[in-house]
Design a protein around this motif. Structure first.
Motif, PDB file in Angstrom:
ATOM      1  N   LEU A  34       0.832  -1.212   0.000  1.00 33.97           N
ATOM      2  CA  LEU A  34       0.000   0.000   0.000  1.00 33.97           C
ATOM      3  C   LEU A  34       0.864   1.258   0.000  1.00 33.97           C
ATOM      4  CD1 LEU A  34      -2.863  -0.998   2.483  1.00 33.97           C
ATOM      5  CD2 LEU A  34      -2.950  -0.886  -0.016  1.00 33.97           C
ATOM      6  N   ALA A  35       1.997   1.209   0.723  1.00 30.67           N
ATOM      7  CA  ALA A  35       2.917   2.350   0.726  1.00 30.67           C
ATOM      8  C   ALA A  35       3.490   2.580  -0.666  1.00 30.67           C
ATOM      9  CB  ALA A  35       4.043   2.110   1.733  1.00 30.67           C
ATOM     10  N   LEU A  37       2.030   1.687  -3.550  1.00 31.86           N
ATOM     11  CA  LEU A  37       0.939   2.199  -4.380  1.00 31.86           C
ATOM     12  C   LEU A  37       0.691   3.674  -4.117  1.00 31.86           C
ATOM     13  CD1 LEU A  37      -1.721  -0.680  -4.246  1.00 31.86           C
ATOM     14  CD2 LEU A  37      -0.109  -0.162  -6.075  1.00 31.86           C
ATOM     15  N   LEU A  38       0.680   4.045  -2.830  1.00 28.32           N
ATOM     16  CA  LEU A  38       0.412   5.433  -2.468  1.00 28.32           C
ATOM     17  C   LEU A  38       1.545   6.350  -2.913  1.00 28.32           C
ATOM     18  CD1 LEU A  38      -1.317   7.529  -0.962  1.00 28.32           C
ATOM     19  CD2 LEU A  38      -0.080   6.926   1.130  1.00 28.32           C
ATOM     20  N   GLY A  39       2.779   5.961  -2.589  1.00 28.20           N
ATOM     21  CA  GLY A  39       3.916   6.810  -2.919  1.00 28.20           C
ATOM     22  C   GLY A  39       4.120   6.984  -4.406  1.00 28.20           C
ATOM     23  N   GLY A  41       1.941   6.297  -6.762  1.00 26.59           N
ATOM     24  CA  GLY A  41       0.748   6.907  -7.329  1.00 26.59           C
ATOM     25  C   GLY A  41       0.727   8.419  -7.152  1.00 26.59           C
ATOM     26  N   LEU A  42       1.136   8.885  -5.976  1.00 19.81           N
ATOM     27  CA  LEU A  42       1.202  10.334  -5.735  1.00 19.81           C
ATOM     28  C   LEU A  42       2.202  11.011  -6.661  1.00 19.81           C
ATOM     29  CD1 LEU A  42       1.000  10.814  -1.848  1.00 19.81           C
ATOM     30  CD2 LEU A  42      -0.544  11.762  -3.578  1.00 19.81           C
ATOM     31  N   LEU A 307      -2.430  17.558  -2.507  1.00 15.26           N
ATOM     32  CA  LEU A 307      -3.252  17.016  -1.421  1.00 15.26           C
ATOM     33  C   LEU A 307      -4.169  18.083  -0.833  1.00 15.26           C
ATOM     34  CD1 LEU A 307      -0.627  14.773   0.426  1.00 15.26           C
ATOM     35  CD2 LEU A 307      -2.499  14.029  -1.058  1.00 15.26           C
TER      36      LEU A 307
END
Length: 323
Positions: A34-35, A37-39, A41-42, A307
């Motif tokens: 998830l980290a 994907l989040l990193g 992806g951002l 964000l």
């Protein structure tokens, strides 16, 4: 004794034997995934949406983040599913697909890291020609060349590796001593000396990656020579910190990969192989966004602006309607 034609599935290495440790492994890999994907992806969304980041360096970083997402998605979800459902099995077709995409994406990653080293070399050693040598059209061409390398040589390389690996008779069972379908571990299941052809191809491939690593090192030697000639201390620090993230990523990823595929297999330990594999296939794609944003104020500001714009606008809109 078994034959490769009679094998319908492979058994991957389990991280733990007890149910509690299996669930712990699932939660740990889920957090890392998830980290990642989040990193990544951002970074992809931020660079795509912020026109101030439409420069060669960030363009290549966007492509690297796309590759990292594919790279970690090739191995980690299956390992998590096996831990969650208390199984070690992966189908023969799934193993073939995993090995192919793993080889394909690792070729893309090395190509992009090499191109990014050239980008930093031009930016610091030839700053006046940077816009000419690496303009918007040039960086698109270079990124396209890196992807073309993966689609052409990388695709053929992956097909050749996959076809060679699974055409070799497998006589030592179907238990793979790795948490994904790794070429070297599958070759250990082959009969006698039937694996020598594929092992030679693996060594040649590792040597080609080593050539890319040497190219990157030479580029940074030239960069450091240029940085040391910068008169101001502030300018030297700025140039150094611009290159530091890429150096960290290259050192972590390529050195771990070279160690994994060029070390002697006779005296290698299972735990060491597992740690090294996790380092370049799981940790690297997850920490790359952190490494690239840690010393990059411009990227951090852009992510923060993205964000705040996403979360503040609905709040402002609802506050406006309430008033």
């Amino acid at each position: 004794m078994s034959n490769s034609s009679s094998i319908s599935l492979f058994l991957l290495l389990a991280f733990a034997d007890t149910r509690e440790l299996q669930l712990l492994h699932f939660c740990l890999f889920l957090g890392i995934y998830l980290a990642a994907l989040l990193g990544n992806g951002l970074i992809i969304i931020t660079i795509a949406c912020d026109h101030r980041l439409h420069t060669p360096m960030y363009f290549f970083l966007l492509n690297l983040s796309l590759t990292d997402l594919g790279f970690i998605s090739t191995t980690v979800p299956k390992s998590m599913a096996n831990s969650l459902w208390d199984t070690r099995a992966i189908s023969y077709t799934g193993c073939v697909a995993q090995l192919f995409f793993f080889s394909f994406l690792i070729t893309t990653e090395v190509s992009l890291l090499t191109v990014m080293a050239y980008d930093r070399y031009v930016a610091i050693c030839h700053p006046l020609h940077y816009g000419t040598l690496l303009g918007s059209r040039a960086c698109v061409h270079m990124a396209a060349a890196a992807w073309a390398t993966a689609w052409a040589t990388g695709f053929l390389y992956s097909m050749l590796h996959t076809a060679n690996t699974f055409s070799i008779p497998l006589c030592k069972g179907n238990a793979v001593d790795q948490f994904f379908c790794d070429i070297l571990q599958i070759l250990k299941l082959s009969c006698s000396d039937a694996y020598l052809r594929e092992s030679g191809l693996t060594v040649v491939s590792a040597c080609l990656f080593f050539v890319c690593f040497v190219f990157i090192v030479v580029s940074y030697v030239q960069i450091f020579r240029a940085v040391l000639r910068i008169p101001s201390e502030q300018g030297r620090h700025k140039a150094f910190y611009t290159c530091l993230p890429h150096m960290a990523v290259v050192s972590l990823f390529i050195s771990a990969g070279i160690f994994a595929y060029l070390k002697p297999t006779s005296n290698s330990s299972l735990s060491l192989d597992l740690v090294v594999a996790c380092l370049y296939s799981v940790v690297c794609p997850a920490v790359n966004p952190l490494i690239y944003s840690l010393r990059n104020q411009e990227l951090k500001d852009a992510v923060w602006n993205l964000l705040t714009s996403c979360f503040s606008d609905p709040m402002l809109s609802s506050a406006y309607h309430l008033s």
